[in-house]
Design a protein around this motif. Sequence first.
Motif, PDB file in Angstrom:
ATOM      1  N   THR A 274     -36.805 -54.427  53.754  1.00 46.03           N
ATOM      2  CA  THR A 274     -35.868 -55.053  54.693  1.00 46.03           C
ATOM      3  C   THR A 274     -34.457 -55.166  54.116  1.00 46.03           C
ATOM      4  O   THR A 274     -33.502 -55.440  54.857  1.00 46.03           O
ATOM      5  CB  THR A 274     -36.347 -56.464  55.075  1.00 46.03           C
ATOM      6  OG1 THR A 274     -36.273 -57.321  53.936  1.00 46.03           O
ATOM      7  CG2 THR A 274     -37.773 -56.426  55.607  1.00 46.03           C
ATOM      8  N   GLN A 275     -34.323 -54.946  52.797  1.00 51.18           N
ATOM      9  CA  GLN A 275     -33.034 -55.161  52.127  1.00 51.18           C
ATOM     10  C   GLN A 275     -32.395 -53.881  51.601  1.00 51.18           C
ATOM     11  O   GLN A 275     -31.173 -53.829  51.441  1.00 51.18           O
ATOM     12  CB  GLN A 275     -33.245 -56.140  50.966  1.00 51.18           C
ATOM     13  CG  GLN A 275     -33.743 -57.508  51.397  1.00 51.18           C
ATOM     14  CD  GLN A 275     -34.191 -58.368  50.225  1.00 51.18           C
ATOM     15  OE1 GLN A 275     -34.233 -57.923  49.080  1.00 51.18           O
ATOM     16  NE2 GLN A 275     -34.572 -59.608  50.501  1.00 51.18           N
ATOM     17  N   ARG A 276     -33.193 -52.890  51.308  1.00 46.30           N
ATOM     18  CA  ARG A 276     -32.690 -51.654  50.721  1.00 46.30           C
ATOM     19  C   ARG A 276     -32.008 -50.805  51.803  1.00 46.30           C
ATOM     20  O   ARG A 276     -32.649 -50.390  52.778  1.00 46.30           O
ATOM     21  CB  ARG A 276     -33.854 -50.877  50.097  1.00 46.30           C
ATOM     22  CG  ARG A 276     -33.506 -49.466  49.620  1.00 46.30           C
ATOM     23  CD  ARG A 276     -32.560 -49.482  48.458  1.00 46.30           C
ATOM     24  NE  ARG A 276     -32.458 -48.154  47.855  1.00 46.30           N
ATOM     25  CZ  ARG A 276     -31.517 -47.771  47.005  1.00 46.30           C
ATOM     26  NH1 ARG A 276     -30.558 -48.653  46.658  1.00 46.30           N
ATOM     27  NH2 ARG A 276     -31.522 -46.572  46.493  1.00 46.30           N
ATOM     28  N   ILE A 277     -30.724 -50.565  51.635  1.00 43.20           N
ATOM     29  CA  ILE A 277     -29.949 -49.817  52.613  1.00 43.20           C
ATOM     30  C   ILE A 277     -29.807 -48.357  52.165  1.00 43.20           C
ATOM     31  O   ILE A 277     -29.359 -48.080  51.050  1.00 43.20           O
ATOM     32  CB  ILE A 277     -28.543 -50.427  52.818  1.00 43.20           C
ATOM     33  CG1 ILE A 277     -28.655 -51.914  53.197  1.00 43.20           C
ATOM     34  CG2 ILE A 277     -27.758 -49.648  53.878  1.00 43.20           C
ATOM     35  CD1 ILE A 277     -29.365 -52.171  54.498  1.00 43.20           C
ATOM     36  N   GLN A 278     -30.202 -47.452  53.031  1.00 41.34           N
ATOM     37  CA  GLN A 278     -29.977 -46.021  52.839  1.00 41.34           C
ATOM     38  C   GLN A 278     -29.577 -45.411  54.177  1.00 41.34           C
ATOM     39  O   GLN A 278     -30.151 -45.755  55.225  1.00 41.34           O
ATOM     40  CB  GLN A 278     -31.242 -45.337  52.311  1.00 41.34           C
ATOM     41  CG  GLN A 278     -31.603 -45.701  50.869  1.00 41.34           C
ATOM     42  CD  GLN A 278     -30.636 -45.099  49.861  1.00 41.34           C
ATOM     43  OE1 GLN A 278     -30.765 -43.955  49.439  1.00 41.34           O
ATOM     44  NE2 GLN A 278     -29.645 -45.894  49.471  1.00 41.34           N
ATOM     45  N   PHE A 279     -28.593 -44.531  54.141  1.00 44.79           N
ATOM     46  CA  PHE A 279     -28.064 -43.917  55.366  1.00 44.79           C
ATOM     47  C   PHE A 279     -27.605 -44.971  56.364  1.00 44.79           C
ATOM     48  O   PHE A 279     -27.761 -44.838  57.578  1.00 44.79           O
ATOM     49  CB  PHE A 279     -29.103 -42.988  56.011  1.00 44.79           C
ATOM     50  CG  PHE A 279     -29.607 -41.916  55.081  1.00 44.79           C
ATOM     51  CD1 PHE A 279     -28.809 -40.814  54.774  1.00 44.79           C
ATOM     52  CD2 PHE A 279     -30.857 -42.019  54.497  1.00 44.79           C
ATOM     53  CE1 PHE A 279     -29.263 -39.826  53.905  1.00 44.79           C
ATOM     54  CE2 PHE A 279     -31.313 -41.040  53.633  1.00 44.79           C
ATOM     55  CZ  PHE A 279     -30.515 -39.944  53.331  1.00 44.79           C
ATOM     56  N   GLY A 280     -27.086 -46.083  55.813  1.00 47.92           N
ATOM     57  CA  GLY A 280     -26.480 -47.106  56.648  1.00 47.92           C
ATOM     58  C   GLY A 280     -27.421 -48.085  57.302  1.00 47.92           C
ATOM     59  O   GLY A 280     -27.004 -48.895  58.141  1.00 47.92           O
ATOM     60  N   ILE A 283     -34.301 -49.317  54.853  1.00 49.97           N
ATOM     61  CA  ILE A 283     -35.320 -48.268  54.872  1.00 49.97           C
ATOM     62  C   ILE A 283     -36.525 -48.688  55.707  1.00 49.97           C
ATOM     63  O   ILE A 283     -37.285 -47.834  56.186  1.00 49.97           O
ATOM     64  CB  ILE A 283     -35.776 -47.887  53.445  1.00 49.97           C
ATOM     65  CG1 ILE A 283     -36.437 -49.081  52.727  1.00 49.97           C
ATOM     66  CG2 ILE A 283     -34.609 -47.341  52.640  1.00 49.97           C
ATOM     67  CD1 ILE A 283     -37.075 -48.696  51.398  1.00 49.97           C
ATOM     68  N   GLY A 284     -36.697 -49.989  55.923  1.00 48.37           N
ATOM     69  CA  GLY A 284     -37.781 -50.463  56.770  1.00 48.37           C
ATOM     70  C   GLY A 284     -37.643 -50.060  58.219  1.00 48.37           C
ATOM     71  O   GLY A 284     -38.600 -50.176  58.985  1.00 48.37           O
ATOM     72  N   ASN A 285     -36.457 -49.574  58.624  1.00 49.03           N
ATOM     73  CA  ASN A 285     -36.268 -49.085  59.988  1.00 49.03           C
ATOM     74  C   ASN A 285     -36.874 -47.703  60.187  1.00 49.03           C
ATOM     75  O   ASN A 285     -37.022 -47.241  61.320  1.00 49.03           O
ATOM     76  CB  ASN A 285     -34.776 -49.018  60.332  1.00 49.03           C
ATOM     77  CG  ASN A 285     -34.179 -50.399  60.568  1.00 49.03           C
ATOM     78  OD1 ASN A 285     -34.813 -51.409  60.275  1.00 49.03           O
ATOM     79  ND2 ASN A 285     -32.956 -50.449  61.080  1.00 49.03           N
ATOM     80  N   ASN A 286     -37.204 -47.036  59.095  1.00 44.54           N
ATOM     81  CA  ASN A 286     -37.749 -45.683  59.181  1.00 44.54           C
ATOM     82  C   ASN A 286     -39.253 -45.728  59.435  1.00 44.54           C
ATOM     83  O   ASN A 286     -39.986 -46.523  58.831  1.00 44.54           O
ATOM     84  CB  ASN A 286     -37.477 -44.912  57.889  1.00 44.54           C
ATOM     85  CG  ASN A 286     -35.985 -44.768  57.613  1.00 44.54           C
ATOM     86  OD1 ASN A 286     -35.199 -44.515  58.529  1.00 44.54           O
ATOM     87  ND2 ASN A 286     -35.600 -44.957  56.365  1.00 44.54           N
TER      88      ASN A 286
END
Length: 391
Positions: A274-280, A283-286
Amino acid sequence: MDFQITDEQQLLLEAVDELCERYGTEQYFKECDEAHRWPKEFTDALLENGFQMLGVDERFGGTPVDVQTLMRVSERLCKNGVPIYVYGNLCALKDMTEYGTPEQQEQCFAEVMAGNPGFVLGFTEPGAGSDSSAVATTYKRENGKVYLNGSKSFMTNAVNSKYILLVARNADEDPTLRENRSKFSMWWVQLHDDEGNLMPGFSVEPLEKIGWNMGNTCEMHIDNVCVEESALVGIEGNGFMQAMVNFEVERLLACAQSLGAAECAFEDATRYATQRIQFGKPIGNNQLIQAHITNMYMEIENMRNWVYKTAWKIDNGEPVQIDSAVAKLYCGQAACRVIDTALQVMGGIGYSKDCRISRLWRDQRVYRIGAGTDEIMIHIAGRAIQKLYRD
Protein backbone atom coordinates in the motif's frame (compact mmCIF):
# COMPACT_ATOMS: atom_id res chain seq x y z
CA MET A 1 -16.95 -25.89 16.90
CA ASP A 2 -16.81 -22.40 18.35
CA PHE A 3 -13.54 -20.55 17.78
CA GLN A 4 -14.74 -17.27 19.27
CA ILE A 5 -12.10 -15.90 21.58
CA THR A 6 -12.89 -15.64 25.29
CA ASP A 7 -12.27 -12.54 27.39
CA GLU A 8 -9.47 -14.35 29.22
CA GLN A 9 -7.80 -15.35 25.96
CA GLN A 10 -8.12 -11.79 24.65
CA LEU A 11 -6.36 -10.41 27.73
CA LEU A 12 -3.64 -13.02 27.37
CA LEU A 13 -3.03 -12.14 23.73
CA GLU A 14 -2.95 -8.42 24.53
CA ALA A 15 -0.30 -9.22 27.15
CA VAL A 16 1.69 -11.06 24.47
CA ASP A 17 1.54 -7.97 22.24
CA GLU A 18 2.69 -5.71 25.05
CA LEU A 19 5.54 -8.01 25.99
CA CYS A 20 6.73 -8.24 22.38
CA GLU A 21 6.54 -4.49 21.95
CA ARG A 22 8.67 -3.99 25.05
CA TYR A 23 11.19 -6.82 24.88
CA GLY A 24 10.93 -8.38 21.41
CA THR A 25 11.59 -5.59 18.94
CA GLU A 26 12.72 -6.51 15.45
CA GLN A 27 15.98 -4.63 16.01
CA TYR A 28 16.66 -6.83 19.04
CA PHE A 29 15.98 -10.06 17.16
CA LYS A 30 18.04 -8.81 14.21
CA GLU A 31 21.04 -8.29 16.50
CA CYS A 32 20.60 -11.73 18.09
CA ASP A 33 20.29 -13.36 14.68
CA GLU A 34 23.42 -11.71 13.32
CA ALA A 35 25.41 -12.57 16.46
CA HIS A 36 24.05 -16.15 16.60
CA ARG A 37 23.01 -15.34 20.16
CA TRP A 38 20.05 -16.80 22.05
CA PRO A 39 17.50 -14.02 22.85
CA LYS A 40 17.74 -14.66 26.59
CA GLU A 41 16.42 -11.26 27.62
CA PHE A 42 13.22 -12.01 25.72
CA THR A 43 12.87 -15.61 26.93
CA ASP A 44 13.50 -14.41 30.49
CA ALA A 45 10.66 -11.92 30.03
CA LEU A 46 8.43 -14.74 28.78
CA LEU A 47 9.27 -16.73 31.89
CA GLU A 48 8.80 -13.82 34.30
CA ASN A 49 5.38 -13.11 32.80
CA GLY A 50 4.26 -16.74 33.00
CA PHE A 51 4.19 -17.60 29.32
CA GLN A 52 6.95 -20.22 29.32
CA MET A 53 5.00 -22.28 31.85
CA LEU A 54 1.59 -22.15 30.16
CA GLY A 55 0.14 -25.62 29.96
CA VAL A 56 2.43 -27.01 32.68
CA ASP A 57 0.87 -28.53 35.79
CA GLU A 58 0.55 -26.23 38.82
CA ARG A 59 2.67 -28.54 40.98
CA PHE A 60 5.65 -27.61 38.81
CA GLY A 61 4.93 -23.89 38.97
CA GLY A 62 2.96 -23.79 35.73
CA THR A 63 -0.44 -22.51 34.62
CA PRO A 64 -2.73 -25.14 33.10
CA VAL A 65 -4.49 -24.00 29.93
CA ASP A 66 -6.30 -25.84 27.15
CA VAL A 67 -4.59 -26.63 23.85
CA GLN A 68 -6.59 -23.97 22.01
CA THR A 69 -5.23 -21.25 24.29
CA LEU A 70 -1.68 -22.57 23.98
CA MET A 71 -1.93 -22.51 20.18
CA ARG A 72 -3.29 -18.97 20.10
CA VAL A 73 -0.44 -17.73 22.29
CA SER A 74 2.12 -19.49 20.08
CA GLU A 75 0.52 -18.02 16.97
CA ARG A 76 0.43 -14.50 18.42
CA LEU A 77 4.08 -14.59 19.47
CA CYS A 78 5.20 -15.54 15.97
CA LYS A 79 2.80 -13.05 14.42
CA ASN A 80 4.78 -10.42 16.35
CA GLY A 81 7.99 -11.62 14.69
CA VAL A 82 9.27 -13.80 17.53
CA PRO A 83 11.54 -16.56 16.13
CA ILE A 84 9.48 -19.70 15.65
CA TYR A 85 11.81 -21.83 17.76
CA VAL A 86 11.93 -19.64 20.88
CA TYR A 87 8.63 -20.74 22.42
CA GLY A 88 7.17 -24.13 23.21
CA ASN A 89 9.30 -26.15 25.63
CA LEU A 90 6.04 -27.40 27.14
CA CYS A 91 5.96 -30.33 24.73
CA ALA A 92 9.40 -31.55 25.75
CA LEU A 93 8.70 -30.98 29.44
CA LYS A 94 5.79 -33.38 29.20
CA ASP A 95 8.27 -36.27 29.15
CA MET A 96 9.52 -35.25 32.58
CA THR A 97 6.20 -34.27 34.13
CA GLU A 98 4.74 -37.64 33.12
CA TYR A 99 7.67 -40.01 33.65
CA GLY A 100 10.45 -38.34 35.62
CA THR A 101 11.23 -39.18 39.23
CA PRO A 102 10.77 -36.40 41.81
CA GLU A 103 14.52 -35.80 41.82
CA GLN A 104 14.70 -35.65 38.02
CA GLN A 105 11.73 -33.31 37.91
CA GLU A 106 13.30 -31.05 40.51
CA GLN A 107 16.55 -30.83 38.50
CA CYS A 108 14.69 -30.21 35.25
CA PHE A 109 12.45 -27.44 36.55
CA ALA A 110 15.26 -25.76 38.45
CA GLU A 111 16.80 -25.19 35.02
CA VAL A 112 13.54 -24.05 33.47
CA MET A 113 12.86 -21.56 36.27
CA ALA A 114 16.39 -20.21 35.86
CA GLY A 115 15.55 -19.38 32.23
CA ASN A 116 17.51 -22.29 30.76
CA PRO A 117 16.39 -25.24 28.61
CA GLY A 118 15.07 -28.04 30.80
CA PHE A 119 17.07 -30.57 28.82
CA VAL A 120 18.11 -31.76 25.37
CA LEU A 121 15.92 -34.49 23.91
CA GLY A 122 18.50 -37.02 22.72
CA PHE A 123 16.57 -38.98 20.12
CA THR A 124 17.69 -38.23 16.54
CA GLU A 125 20.83 -39.96 15.27
CA PRO A 126 22.88 -40.02 12.05
CA GLY A 127 21.08 -43.21 11.01
CA ALA A 128 17.80 -42.61 12.81
CA GLY A 129 15.85 -39.59 11.60
CA SER A 130 12.41 -40.45 10.25
CA ASP A 131 13.22 -44.09 10.97
CA SER A 132 13.19 -43.77 14.74
CA SER A 133 13.39 -47.54 15.17
CA ALA A 134 16.98 -47.38 13.85
CA VAL A 135 18.32 -45.79 17.06
CA ALA A 136 21.77 -47.31 17.61
CA THR A 137 22.90 -45.62 20.84
CA THR A 138 23.14 -48.31 23.51
CA TYR A 139 23.20 -48.79 27.24
CA LYS A 140 24.92 -51.69 28.98
CA ARG A 141 25.02 -52.69 32.63
CA GLU A 142 28.37 -53.50 34.19
CA ASN A 143 29.36 -53.71 37.88
CA GLY A 144 26.18 -52.04 39.09
CA LYS A 145 26.49 -49.09 36.70
CA VAL A 146 24.98 -48.23 33.31
CA TYR A 147 27.25 -47.25 30.40
CA LEU A 148 25.98 -45.26 27.40
CA ASN A 149 27.62 -45.22 23.96
CA GLY A 150 26.63 -43.79 20.59
CA SER A 151 26.03 -40.62 18.58
CA LYS A 152 23.19 -38.12 18.30
CA SER A 153 22.40 -35.59 15.56
CA PHE A 154 20.64 -32.22 15.47
CA MET A 155 20.64 -31.82 19.23
CA THR A 156 18.93 -28.52 19.98
CA ASN A 157 20.53 -26.46 22.77
CA ALA A 158 23.26 -29.03 23.43
CA VAL A 159 25.75 -26.21 23.99
CA ASN A 160 23.85 -24.65 26.88
CA SER A 161 21.73 -27.41 28.45
CA LYS A 162 22.73 -28.95 31.76
CA TYR A 163 20.88 -32.21 31.16
CA ILE A 164 20.00 -34.56 28.33
CA LEU A 165 17.12 -37.02 28.15
CA LEU A 166 18.98 -39.71 26.27
CA VAL A 167 17.17 -42.41 24.29
CA ALA A 168 19.11 -45.67 23.95
CA ARG A 169 18.51 -49.35 23.34
CA ASN A 170 19.75 -52.29 25.43
CA ALA A 171 23.11 -53.46 24.04
CA ASP A 172 22.29 -57.03 25.08
CA GLU A 173 19.15 -57.22 22.93
CA ASP A 174 19.21 -58.03 19.20
CA PRO A 175 17.85 -54.94 17.35
CA THR A 176 17.04 -57.00 14.24
CA LEU A 177 14.27 -58.85 16.07
CA ARG A 178 10.87 -57.30 15.43
CA GLU A 179 9.96 -57.18 19.11
CA ASN A 180 13.08 -55.09 19.82
CA ARG A 181 12.93 -52.61 16.92
CA SER A 182 11.18 -49.86 18.87
CA LYS A 183 12.27 -50.98 22.32
CA PHE A 184 14.20 -48.06 23.82
CA SER A 185 14.72 -46.61 27.27
CA MET A 186 15.16 -43.01 28.45
CA TRP A 187 18.04 -41.97 30.70
CA TRP A 188 18.38 -38.69 32.60
CA VAL A 189 22.02 -37.67 32.22
CA GLN A 190 23.96 -34.58 33.26
CA LEU A 191 25.51 -33.05 30.13
CA HIS A 192 27.32 -30.02 31.64
CA ASP A 193 28.65 -29.35 35.13
CA ASP A 194 27.74 -26.27 37.17
CA GLU A 195 30.50 -24.27 35.43
CA GLY A 196 29.19 -25.16 31.97
CA ASN A 197 31.88 -27.72 31.12
CA LEU A 198 30.95 -30.91 29.30
CA MET A 199 30.79 -33.98 31.51
CA PRO A 200 33.31 -36.79 30.81
CA GLY A 201 32.43 -38.94 27.81
CA PHE A 202 30.48 -36.26 25.91
CA SER A 203 31.71 -34.31 22.91
CA VAL A 204 29.61 -31.71 21.08
CA GLU A 205 30.15 -30.19 17.64
CA PRO A 206 27.89 -27.23 16.68
CA LEU A 207 26.35 -27.30 13.20
CA GLU A 208 26.08 -24.29 10.89
CA LYS A 209 22.53 -23.98 9.58
CA ILE A 210 20.65 -21.96 6.97
CA GLY A 211 18.42 -20.44 9.63
CA TRP A 212 17.59 -20.69 13.34
CA ASN A 213 20.73 -18.63 13.97
CA MET A 214 19.79 -17.74 17.54
CA GLY A 215 19.72 -21.37 18.68
CA ASN A 216 22.49 -23.94 18.67
CA THR A 217 22.13 -27.33 17.01
CA CYS A 218 24.84 -29.93 17.47
CA GLU A 219 26.24 -33.32 16.67
CA MET A 220 26.98 -35.28 19.83
CA HIS A 221 29.16 -38.27 20.63
CA ILE A 222 28.71 -40.39 23.77
CA ASP A 223 31.69 -42.49 24.84
CA ASN A 224 31.20 -44.76 27.87
CA VAL A 225 29.16 -42.21 29.82
CA CYS A 226 28.44 -43.75 33.21
CA VAL A 227 25.17 -43.28 35.09
CA GLU A 228 23.38 -44.90 38.02
CA GLU A 229 20.33 -47.15 37.67
CA SER A 230 18.33 -44.30 39.18
CA ALA A 231 18.88 -42.35 35.94
CA LEU A 232 16.20 -44.44 34.19
CA VAL A 233 13.17 -42.34 33.21
CA GLY A 234 9.85 -44.14 33.21
CA ILE A 235 9.63 -47.79 32.25
CA GLU A 236 12.58 -49.64 30.75
CA GLY A 237 11.94 -50.47 27.10
CA ASN A 238 9.07 -47.98 26.86
CA GLY A 239 11.10 -44.94 25.81
CA PHE A 240 9.63 -44.69 22.31
CA MET A 241 6.06 -44.51 23.58
CA GLN A 242 7.11 -42.05 26.28
CA ALA A 243 8.71 -39.79 23.68
CA MET A 244 5.46 -39.85 21.70
CA VAL A 245 3.32 -38.82 24.68
CA ASN A 246 2.82 -35.26 23.43
CA PHE A 247 3.87 -35.61 19.81
CA GLU A 248 0.52 -34.62 18.29
CA VAL A 249 0.46 -31.43 20.37
CA GLU A 250 4.08 -30.77 19.36
CA ARG A 251 3.14 -31.09 15.70
CA LEU A 252 0.22 -28.74 16.19
CA LEU A 253 2.47 -26.26 17.99
CA ALA A 254 4.67 -26.25 14.87
CA CYS A 255 1.54 -25.50 12.85
CA ALA A 256 0.54 -22.59 15.11
CA GLN A 257 4.04 -21.14 14.93
CA SER A 258 4.04 -21.51 11.14
CA LEU A 259 0.66 -19.76 11.03
CA GLY A 260 1.98 -16.85 13.10
CA ALA A 261 5.12 -16.50 10.99
CA ALA A 262 3.00 -16.49 7.82
CA GLU A 263 0.71 -13.81 9.28
CA CYS A 264 3.75 -11.70 10.21
CA ALA A 265 5.15 -11.88 6.68
CA PHE A 266 1.74 -11.30 5.10
CA GLU A 267 1.04 -8.17 7.12
CA ASP A 268 4.48 -6.72 6.41
CA ALA A 269 4.13 -7.37 2.68
CA THR A 270 0.56 -6.11 2.41
CA ARG A 271 1.41 -2.94 4.30
CA TYR A 272 4.40 -2.44 2.01
CA ALA A 273 2.19 -2.92 -1.08
CA THR A 274 0.00 0.00 0.00
CA GLN A 275 3.03 2.29 0.42
CA ARG A 276 5.52 1.34 -2.28
CA ILE A 277 5.07 3.66 -5.26
CA GLN A 278 6.06 2.52 -8.75
CA PHE A 279 4.90 4.09 -12.02
CA GLY A 280 3.13 6.74 -9.99
CA LYS A 281 0.90 4.46 -7.92
CA PRO A 282 1.10 1.94 -5.05
CA ILE A 283 2.13 -1.50 -6.29
CA GLY A 284 -0.93 -2.85 -4.48
CA ASN A 285 -3.05 -1.34 -7.26
CA ASN A 286 -1.61 -3.88 -9.68
CA GLN A 287 -3.63 -7.05 -10.20
CA LEU A 288 -0.65 -9.38 -9.95
CA ILE A 289 0.20 -8.00 -6.52
CA GLN A 290 -3.47 -8.24 -5.55
CA ALA A 291 -3.40 -11.91 -6.60
CA HIS A 292 -0.37 -12.48 -4.35
CA ILE A 293 -2.13 -10.80 -1.42
CA THR A 294 -5.37 -12.71 -1.97
CA ASN A 295 -3.62 -16.07 -2.26
CA MET A 296 -1.61 -15.42 0.90
CA TYR A 297 -4.78 -14.47 2.76
CA MET A 298 -6.53 -17.62 1.55
CA GLU A 299 -3.68 -19.89 2.64
CA ILE A 300 -3.47 -18.25 6.05
CA GLU A 301 -7.19 -18.78 6.65
CA ASN A 302 -6.82 -22.44 5.68
CA MET A 303 -3.90 -22.78 8.08
CA ARG A 304 -5.90 -21.12 10.85
CA ASN A 305 -8.79 -23.53 10.33
CA TRP A 306 -6.48 -26.55 10.59
CA VAL A 307 -4.83 -25.29 13.76
CA TYR A 308 -7.98 -24.21 15.57
CA LYS A 309 -10.04 -27.26 14.55
CA THR A 310 -7.36 -29.74 15.55
CA ALA A 311 -6.78 -27.98 18.88
CA TRP A 312 -10.51 -28.06 19.56
CA LYS A 313 -10.62 -31.79 18.84
CA ILE A 314 -7.71 -32.47 21.22
CA ASP A 315 -9.39 -30.46 23.98
CA ASN A 316 -12.61 -32.43 23.43
CA GLY A 317 -10.95 -35.83 23.53
CA GLU A 318 -11.37 -36.64 19.84
CA PRO A 319 -8.69 -38.56 17.91
CA VAL A 320 -6.43 -36.36 15.78
CA GLN A 321 -3.96 -38.78 14.20
CA ILE A 322 -5.06 -37.76 10.70
CA ASP A 323 -5.75 -34.12 11.56
CA SER A 324 -2.40 -33.47 13.23
CA ALA A 325 -0.44 -35.10 10.41
CA VAL A 326 -2.33 -33.31 7.63
CA ALA A 327 -2.23 -30.01 9.54
CA LYS A 328 1.54 -30.36 9.95
CA LEU A 329 1.93 -31.19 6.25
CA TYR A 330 -0.28 -28.35 5.03
CA CYS A 331 0.83 -25.64 7.44
CA GLY A 332 4.53 -26.33 6.90
CA GLN A 333 4.15 -26.07 3.14
CA ALA A 334 1.65 -23.21 3.15
CA ALA A 335 3.76 -21.05 5.47
CA CYS A 336 6.74 -21.51 3.16
CA ARG A 337 4.59 -20.42 0.20
CA VAL A 338 3.15 -17.41 2.02
CA ILE A 339 6.51 -16.16 3.30
CA ASP A 340 8.13 -16.68 -0.09
CA THR A 341 5.31 -14.77 -1.78
CA ALA A 342 5.58 -12.00 0.81
CA LEU A 343 9.29 -11.73 0.04
CA GLN A 344 8.42 -11.49 -3.66
CA VAL A 345 6.02 -8.61 -2.98
CA MET A 346 8.71 -6.83 -0.97
CA GLY A 347 11.19 -7.26 -3.82
CA GLY A 348 14.84 -6.46 -3.22
CA ILE A 349 14.28 -5.07 0.27
CA GLY A 350 12.67 -8.36 1.26
CA TYR A 351 15.85 -10.22 0.36
CA SER A 352 18.00 -7.98 2.53
CA LYS A 353 18.79 -8.69 6.18
CA ASP A 354 17.30 -5.31 7.06
CA CYS A 355 13.88 -6.87 6.48
CA ARG A 356 12.56 -9.51 8.87
CA ILE A 357 10.89 -11.42 6.06
CA SER A 358 14.34 -12.66 5.05
CA ARG A 359 14.75 -14.14 8.56
CA LEU A 360 11.28 -15.66 8.52
CA TRP A 361 12.01 -17.14 5.09
CA ARG A 362 15.20 -18.82 6.33
CA ASP A 363 13.73 -20.04 9.62
CA GLN A 364 10.49 -21.45 8.25
CA ARG A 365 11.95 -23.99 5.82
CA VAL A 366 12.95 -26.48 8.51
CA TYR A 367 9.33 -26.90 9.60
CA ARG A 368 8.83 -29.17 6.60
CA ILE A 369 11.50 -31.41 8.18
CA GLY A 370 11.40 -31.07 11.97
CA ALA A 371 8.65 -32.66 14.11
CA GLY A 372 8.02 -35.06 11.23
CA THR A 373 8.91 -34.59 7.57
CA ASP A 374 6.33 -33.92 4.87
CA GLU A 375 6.86 -37.43 3.59
CA ILE A 376 6.27 -39.03 6.99
CA MET A 377 3.12 -36.95 7.50
CA ILE A 378 1.79 -38.25 4.19
CA HIS A 379 2.67 -41.80 5.26
CA ILE A 380 0.89 -41.42 8.62
CA ALA A 381 -2.21 -39.76 7.16
CA GLY A 382 -2.34 -42.00 4.08
CA ARG A 383 -2.41 -45.20 6.13
CA ALA A 384 -4.91 -43.85 8.65
CA ILE A 385 -7.30 -42.50 5.99
CA GLN A 386 -7.37 -45.85 4.20
CA LYS A 387 -8.23 -47.63 7.44
CA LEU A 388 -11.47 -45.65 7.55
CA TYR A 389 -12.60 -47.22 4.28
CA ARG A 390 -11.66 -50.86 4.84
CA ASP A 391 -14.51 -53.33 5.22
